[in-house]
Scaffold this active site. Structure first.
Site, PDB file in Angstrom:
ATOM      1  N   ASP A  37       0.819  -1.211   0.000  1.00 48.57           N
ATOM      2  CA  ASP A  37       0.000   0.000   0.000  1.00 48.57           C
ATOM      3  C   ASP A  37       0.855   1.264   0.000  1.00 48.57           C
ATOM      4  O   ASP A  37       0.379   2.346   0.333  1.00 48.57           O
ATOM      5  CB  ASP A  37      -0.948   0.001   1.199  1.00 48.57           C
ATOM      6  N   HIS A 241      21.029   0.034 -20.313  1.00 46.90           N
ATOM      7  CA  HIS A 241      20.165   0.544 -19.254  1.00 46.90           C
ATOM      8  C   HIS A 241      20.531  -0.093 -17.913  1.00 46.90           C
ATOM      9  O   HIS A 241      19.663  -0.522 -17.152  1.00 46.90           O
ATOM     10  CB  HIS A 241      18.694   0.310 -19.596  1.00 46.90           C
ATOM     11  N   ASP A 258      25.050   8.204 -17.077  1.00 48.04           N
ATOM     12  CA  ASP A 258      23.919   8.703 -17.859  1.00 48.04           C
ATOM     13  C   ASP A 258      22.859   9.113 -16.851  1.00 48.04           C
ATOM     14  O   ASP A 258      22.203   8.265 -16.237  1.00 48.04           O
ATOM     15  CB  ASP A 258      23.408   7.605 -18.799  1.00 48.04           C
ATOM     16  N   ASP A 269      19.231  15.263 -19.895  1.00 47.29           N
ATOM     17  CA  ASP A 269      19.648  13.897 -20.242  1.00 47.29           C
ATOM     18  C   ASP A 269      21.088  13.972 -20.762  1.00 47.29           C
ATOM     19  O   ASP A 269      21.313  14.340 -21.909  1.00 47.29           O
ATOM     20  CB  ASP A 269      18.703  13.328 -21.303  1.00 47.29           C
ATOM     21  N   HIS A 348      21.924   1.266 -30.991  1.00 44.72           N
ATOM     22  CA  HIS A 348      20.804   2.179 -30.765  1.00 44.72           C
ATOM     23  C   HIS A 348      20.898   3.394 -31.682  1.00 44.72           C
ATOM     24  O   HIS A 348      21.918   3.627 -32.334  1.00 44.72           O
ATOM     25  CB  HIS A 348      20.741   2.617 -29.292  1.00 44.72           C
ATOM     26  N   HIS A 352      17.076  11.312 -29.509  1.00 47.64           N
ATOM     27  CA  HIS A 352      15.617  11.290 -29.361  1.00 47.64           C
ATOM     28  C   HIS A 352      15.160  12.678 -28.957  1.00 47.64           C
ATOM     29  O   HIS A 352      15.940  13.517 -28.489  1.00 47.64           O
ATOM     30  CB  HIS A 352      15.184  10.249 -28.320  1.00 47.64           C
ATOM     31  N   HIS A 359      12.081  10.546 -23.328  1.00 48.69           N
ATOM     32  CA  HIS A 359      11.883  10.200 -24.727  1.00 48.69           C
ATOM     33  C   HIS A 359      10.593  10.905 -25.130  1.00 48.69           C
ATOM     34  O   HIS A 359       9.510  10.334 -25.060  1.00 48.69           O
ATOM     35  CB  HIS A 359      11.799   8.691 -24.922  1.00 48.69           C
ATOM     36  N   GLU A 383      23.721  11.257 -28.974  1.00 46.33           N
ATOM     37  CA  GLU A 383      24.371  10.341 -28.039  1.00 46.33           C
ATOM     38  C   GLU A 383      24.909   9.071 -28.710  1.00 46.33           C
ATOM     39  O   GLU A 383      24.426   7.971 -28.436  1.00 46.33           O
ATOM     40  CB  GLU A 383      23.396   9.960 -26.929  1.00 46.33           C
ATOM     41  N   TYR A 387      30.076  -0.063 -27.704  1.00 49.26           N
ATOM     42  CA  TYR A 387      29.992  -0.986 -26.574  1.00 49.26           C
ATOM     43  C   TYR A 387      30.606  -2.316 -26.995  1.00 49.26           C
ATOM     44  O   TYR A 387      30.079  -2.976 -27.900  1.00 49.26           O
ATOM     45  CB  TYR A 387      28.527  -1.180 -26.152  1.00 49.26           C
ATOM     46  N   ARG A 411      29.812   6.162 -24.156  1.00 45.36           N
ATOM     47  CA  ARG A 411      28.726   6.945 -24.749  1.00 45.36           C
ATOM     48  C   ARG A 411      28.921   8.395 -24.329  1.00 45.36           C
ATOM     49  O   ARG A 411      29.328   8.677 -23.185  1.00 45.36           O
ATOM     50  CB  ARG A 411      27.352   6.444 -24.287  1.00 45.36           C
ATOM     51  N   GLU A 413      26.750  12.076 -24.551  1.00 46.69           N
ATOM     52  CA  GLU A 413      25.416  12.590 -24.878  1.00 46.69           C
ATOM     53  C   GLU A 413      25.265  14.039 -24.449  1.00 46.69           C
ATOM     54  O   GLU A 413      25.603  14.402 -23.318  1.00 46.69           O
ATOM     55  CB  GLU A 413      24.348  11.748 -24.172  1.00 46.69           C
TER      56      GLU A 413
END
Length: 439
Positions: A37, A241, A258, A269, A348, A352, A359, A383, A387, A411, A413
């Site tokens: 709850d 991710h 990130d 971002d 990827h 975006h 996004h 970005e 990898y 990466r 970005e």
């Protein structure tokens, strides 16, 4: 700083011009349960918030330009002192008119009784059939009821259309006030990234770096994270991710961060990758330089009037050429790109839309052949990354990867505003040159 009531009114006027003789219905976001709850902090549906500024659950906004008296109607939770003692203050019905500018407001439990009057004279209903199945059924039931009137009265909303076609193009182009909010979100995000790089050293844990980042977000006035922060050291950087953030940083690790701040629902971002010990290994430096060049070249392609895909295509071209030069790919550059044999290294897209959602909404393509053209007021990320997972499986006909490359993930970005003459890098306060990463 915040969105003025006058801007919300302007947005509602714009949406009603699009609705015309129809009626549009927007539903608030539901409460999300963390466990049992215990609920997460409430986060309003972005489109609902964009039109209303109203930040409570159990609400419905109706836009009925054809109605003689009420064009903007809110259904909200009524005041209830006993419940508010437990769950916080409510705006209530009267304040929904006074503060949020509704022509009329009703308790949410009167929705089924009051909604039909705003539908019966409409020629169509705009509503997005989303994940709230119960409310989907409510809207469909009312639509079916009004359709039954058509044979007798010759008037009914014969079509149900997706409301996203109305609001997404509006949200895609940011107003001056929204751009100011995005500057604030990205400024705080940049401060946090710079603090994280100062703090990071071999021996600290990823979650300790995360704590430094998120401390800055709240300390500087943000409402929290724009998305779960990624602090990925070593081979964890090859997981796009990765959010466990529980590994201890080791000597010679790269650390990929990130993370972005949310400021009044507008989001930053940013990604940076740097050596924890202050010095790249030769292999890390070679990969980093390719990604940095890819990003810089891609950023040059972010210009008003250019198709959205061109900055991605440029990044892919630079990455493939760089991997060819290192011997990690072999063959003809154009064939490798056409056959997507680079995807074990770069799987990827290069960016975006960014805004109220990380996004953010808006089309990327109008059809199979035609990409969206960049316009002043668009905000997007750039970005690129490489990898080289410890478990990488090269594409057919490509060379096996030596162990000295495995576990490297990079990466970089930034967030860009498209302007009338080019672009503005909103996140330029975070360094990214090789020299800066090694200081």
């Amino acid at each position: 700083m915040g969105i003025e009531h006058s801007e919300y009114r302007k947005r509602r006027q714009q949406i009603m011009e699009k609705v015309g003789s129809g009626t549009a219905i927007f539903r608030s976001a539901p409460m999300a349960v963390m466990h049992n709850d215990v609920e997460y902090a409430y986060r309003q549906d972005s489109s609902f918030y964009y039109l209303t500024g109203f930040n409570e659950p159990e609400a419905v906004a109706v836009f009925a330009p054809h109605h003689e008296e009420h064009q903007y109607i809110l259904f909200v939770q009524p005041k209830d002192p006993e419940k508010e003692t437990w769950t916080g203050y409510r705006c209530g019905v009267e304040a929904a008119k006074e503060i949020y500018g509704a022509d009329e407001a009703y308790p949410i439990n009167e929705l089924n009784e009051k909604l039909p009057q705003y539908l019966i004279n409409a020629d169509r209903i705009y509503y997005h059939l989303g994940s709230d199945r119960h409310f989907n059924d409510v809207v469909l039931s009312h639509w079916q009821s009004t359709l039954r009137r058509y044979q007798k009265f010759g008037k009914a909303p014969l079509a149900l259309e997706d409301s996203r076609q109305l609001i997404f193009p509006m949200r895609l182009v940011k107003s001056p006030t929204e751009i100011a909010m995005m500057r604030k979100a990205t400024k705080i995000s940049a401060m946090a990234h710079n603090r994280a790089r100062e703090f990071t050293r071999p021996g600290v844990y990823e979650y300790q770096i995360q704590a430094e980042i998120e401390h800055i977000f709240r300390k500087e006035g943000g409402i929290g994270i724009a998305y779960p922060s990624i602090v990925a050291s070593g081979a964890n950087a090859c997981v796009l991710h990765y959010i466990e953030n529980n590994r201890q940083v080791e000597e010679n690790d790269l650390v990929l961060i990130d993370a972005g701040c949310s400021y009044d629902y507008y989001n930053g971002d940013i990604t940076r990758t740097f050596p924890a010990s202050g010095k790249f290994t030769p292999e890390q430096k070679a990969i980093y330089e390719i990604v940095l060049e890819a990003q810089l070249k891609a950023i040059e392609e972010v210009q008003p009037g250019k198709p959205y895909n061109e900055f991605h295509d440029m990044a892919v071209c630079v990455i493939v050429q760089g991997l060819l030069d290192l011997g990690l790919l072999k063959g003809d550059l154009e064939e490798i790109i056409k056959e997507e044999k680079y995807k074990p290294f770069y799987m990827h897209r290069t960016g975006h839309w960014l805004g109220l959602d990380v996004h953010d909404v808006g089309t990327y393509k109008h059809n199979e052949e035609t990409w969206q053209s960049l316009q002043p007021g668009h905000i997007l990320t750039v970005e690129p990354g490489i990898y080289i997972s410890p478990h990488i499986k090269p594409a057919e006909g490509q060379p096996e990867i030596s162990d000295r490359w495995k576990g490297i993930g990079v990466r970089i970005e930034d967030d860009l505003l498209v302007t009338a003459t080019g672009h503005d890098i909103l996140t330029a306060d975070v360094p990214k040159s090789v020299a800066d990463m090694e200081t």
